[in-house]
Design an enzyme around this catalytic site. Structure first.
Site, PDB file in Angstrom:
ATOM      1  CG  HIS A   1      37.762  34.151  31.571  1.00 22.73           C
ATOM      2  ND1 HIS A   1      38.313  35.295  32.021  1.00 22.73           N
ATOM      3  CD2 HIS A   1      36.648  34.362  31.291  1.00 22.73           C
ATOM      4  CE1 HIS A   1      37.546  36.308  31.804  1.00 22.73           C
ATOM      5  NE2 HIS A   1      36.297  35.631  31.432  1.00 22.73           N
TER       6      HIS A   1
ATOM      7  CG  ASP B   1      30.668  39.282  27.610  1.00 24.95           C
ATOM      8  OD1 ASP B   1      31.772  39.944  27.400  1.00 24.95           O
ATOM      9  OD2 ASP B   1      30.955  38.119  28.333  1.00 24.95           O
TER      10      ASP B   1
ATOM     11  CD  GLU C   1      32.877  31.167  30.173  1.00 28.27           C
ATOM     12  OE1 GLU C   1      33.795  31.383  29.881  1.00 28.27           O
ATOM     13  OE2 GLU C   1      31.708  31.578  29.740  1.00 28.27           O
TER      14      GLU C   1
ATOM     15  CG  HIS D   1      34.060  38.068  35.034  1.00 27.54           C
ATOM     16  ND1 HIS D   1      34.245  36.926  35.311  1.00 27.54           N
ATOM     17  CD2 HIS D   1      34.216  38.243  33.815  1.00 27.54           C
ATOM     18  CE1 HIS D   1      34.407  36.174  34.108  1.00 27.54           C
ATOM     19  NE2 HIS D   1      34.238  37.152  33.118  1.00 27.54           N
TER      20      HIS D   1
ATOM     21  CG  HIS E   1      34.789  40.223  29.018  1.00 27.79           C
ATOM     22  ND1 HIS E   1      36.109  39.407  29.013  1.00 27.79           N
ATOM     23  CD2 HIS E   1      34.096  39.490  29.908  1.00 27.79           C
ATOM     24  CE1 HIS E   1      36.136  38.398  29.583  1.00 27.79           C
ATOM     25  NE2 HIS E   1      35.165  38.424  30.345  1.00 27.79           N
TER      26      HIS E   1
HETATM   27  N1  HPA Z   1      34.648  33.653  28.737  1.00 27.76           N
HETATM   28  C1  HPA Z   1      35.545  33.779  28.028  1.00 27.76           C
HETATM   29  N2  HPA Z   1      36.055  34.599  27.003  1.00 27.76           N
HETATM   30  C2  HPA Z   1      35.226  35.654  27.196  1.00 27.76           C
HETATM   31  C3  HPA Z   1      34.025  35.596  27.718  1.00 27.76           C
HETATM   32  C4  HPA Z   1      33.708  34.712  28.685  1.00 27.76           C
HETATM   33  O1  HPA Z   1      32.713  34.765  29.609  1.00 27.76           O
HETATM   34  N3  HPA Z   1      33.332  36.866  27.745  1.00 27.76           N
HETATM   35  C5  HPA Z   1      34.346  37.711  26.702  1.00 27.76           C
HETATM   36  N4  HPA Z   1      35.204  36.949  26.586  1.00 27.76           N
HETATM   37 ZN    ZN Z   2      34.125  36.594  30.981  1.00 25.14          ZN
END
Ligand code: HPA
Ligand code: ZN
Length: 328
Positions: free
Chosen positions: A187, A269, A190, A7, A9
């Site tokens: 996703h 990220d 979260e 995971h 990006h």
């Molecule tokens: N969540 C949703 N979108 C995203 C994330 C995340 O943690 N990081 C980059 N795009």
């Molecule tokens: Zn993410």
């Protein structure tokens, strides 16, 4: 220890120094006076406050070499953390909306992945994510643009603003991706409720849930995730920075492992959240009191949860066991 990252990006690995270098190379104006000024803007209160600055940062990417340089920098950092396999998300709509061609994005990223295998023995594959704040129609158009390059990515994901954009908004396009033979992830949970995790599983039919930390609010869901061995790609420093948990000491990673889930640790990220993969392990373990048996479990889970062929998974778990035996 050897481990997989599942995971990350790639646009979230763009460090402020590289943002400035690429802005200069491409003659793009950015509204920050210095690297330090940009970095000091990284004070987030929730997912959206991060996404706004993350999409702005990605606007310096124009040429194939820019995508290569970004991915190469991440892969070098991952190799230094003993990541032996990585499955990298990319957000093509962030680039195609600015007039950058799908080929430019995919050729640059894919070339960096191929070079990582040669340079460090690090296997790297790509997962194309649809932006969930955009329409399903836009996702379909993006899929059409990417299909001529389908040998360059293995799967499809779903990211960006979660609340108000439930998985079922993308039911048709995920069904199409499934029919095409792509691996599927999304996703969910979260910031969004457990219901989004249920619909990612039952409507989108994903094989893995990205984040999924809200699942601890739903005992039936925890049973389902454990029974079907649906992996969660958990990102502790991301959760801390976006205030999903009040602080790292309250993170539920230990509870997820105790519930028998195939939880993994990931950086999400890293340029924005203050740490690459090893930093996610060391800070989380220091804050929560997890120990060596948990570290082993998390690394073994990362191989199980990966999309590597079964015999290669076995070989990697063997390497992990050999590594831990040195400490017996
Ligand atoms: N969540 C949703 N979108 C995203 C994330 C995340 O943690 N990081 C980059 N795009
Ligand atoms: Zn993410």
């Amino acid at each position: 220890m050897p481990k997989a990252e599942l995971h990350i990006h790639i646009e979230g690995s763009l460090e402020p120094e590289l943002i400035f270098a690429l802005a200069q190379r491409n003659q793009i104006a950015i509204p920050y006076a210095s690297v330090e000024a940009l970095r000091s803007a990284y004070a987030f209160t929730n997912l959206q406050s991060f996404l706004d600055i993350y999409y702005a940062g990605a606007s310096v990417l124009l040429q194939e070499q820019d995508f290569y340089d970004m991915a190469h920098a991440y892969l070098a950092r991952a190799a230094a953390d003993n990541v032996v396999h990585t499955e990298i998300f990319f957000d093509p709509q962030t680039h195609t909306a600015r007039g950058v061609a799908m080929e430019t994005v995919l050729h640059g990223l894919h070339r960096a992945c191929m070079d990582a295998q040669k340079m460090w023995g690090l296997s790297a594959v790509l997962i194309l994510c649809f932006l969930r704040h955009l329409s399903e129609e836009d996702a379909f158009a993006t899929l059409e643009q990417a299909l001529p390059l389908r040998d360059k990515f293995i799967g499809i994901g779903l990211d960006s603003s979660e609340l108000g954009h439930p998985p079922e908004k993308f039911a048709r396009v995920f069904a199409r991706c499934r029919a095409l033979g792509f691996r599927l992830v999304a996703h969910a949970g979260e910031e969004g409720p457990p219901a989004y995790i249920w619909s990612a599983l039952d409507v989108l039919k994903v094989e893995r849930i990205d984040h999924g930390v809200q699942s601890t609010h739903d005992p039936l869901l925890l049973q389902r995730l454990a029974r079907d061995r649906i992996p969660l790609t958990v990102c502790p420093l991301s959760n801390q920075k976006l205030r999903v948990f009040p602080d790292l000491a309250q993170h539920n990673l230990g509870a997820l492992l105790d519930a028998g889930l195939v939880a993994t640790v990931n950086s999400d990220d890293p340029a924005y959240f203050g740490g690459y993969l090893n930093e996610n392990f060391t800070q989380t373990f220091a804050a929560t009191g997890l120990g060596a048996p948990h570290a082993y479990q998390l690394a073994a889970n990362s191989f199980e949860a990966s999309f590597i062929p079964a015999e290669q998974k076995q070989a990697l778990v063997g390497r992990l066991q050999a590594y831990f035996l040195k400490f017996e």
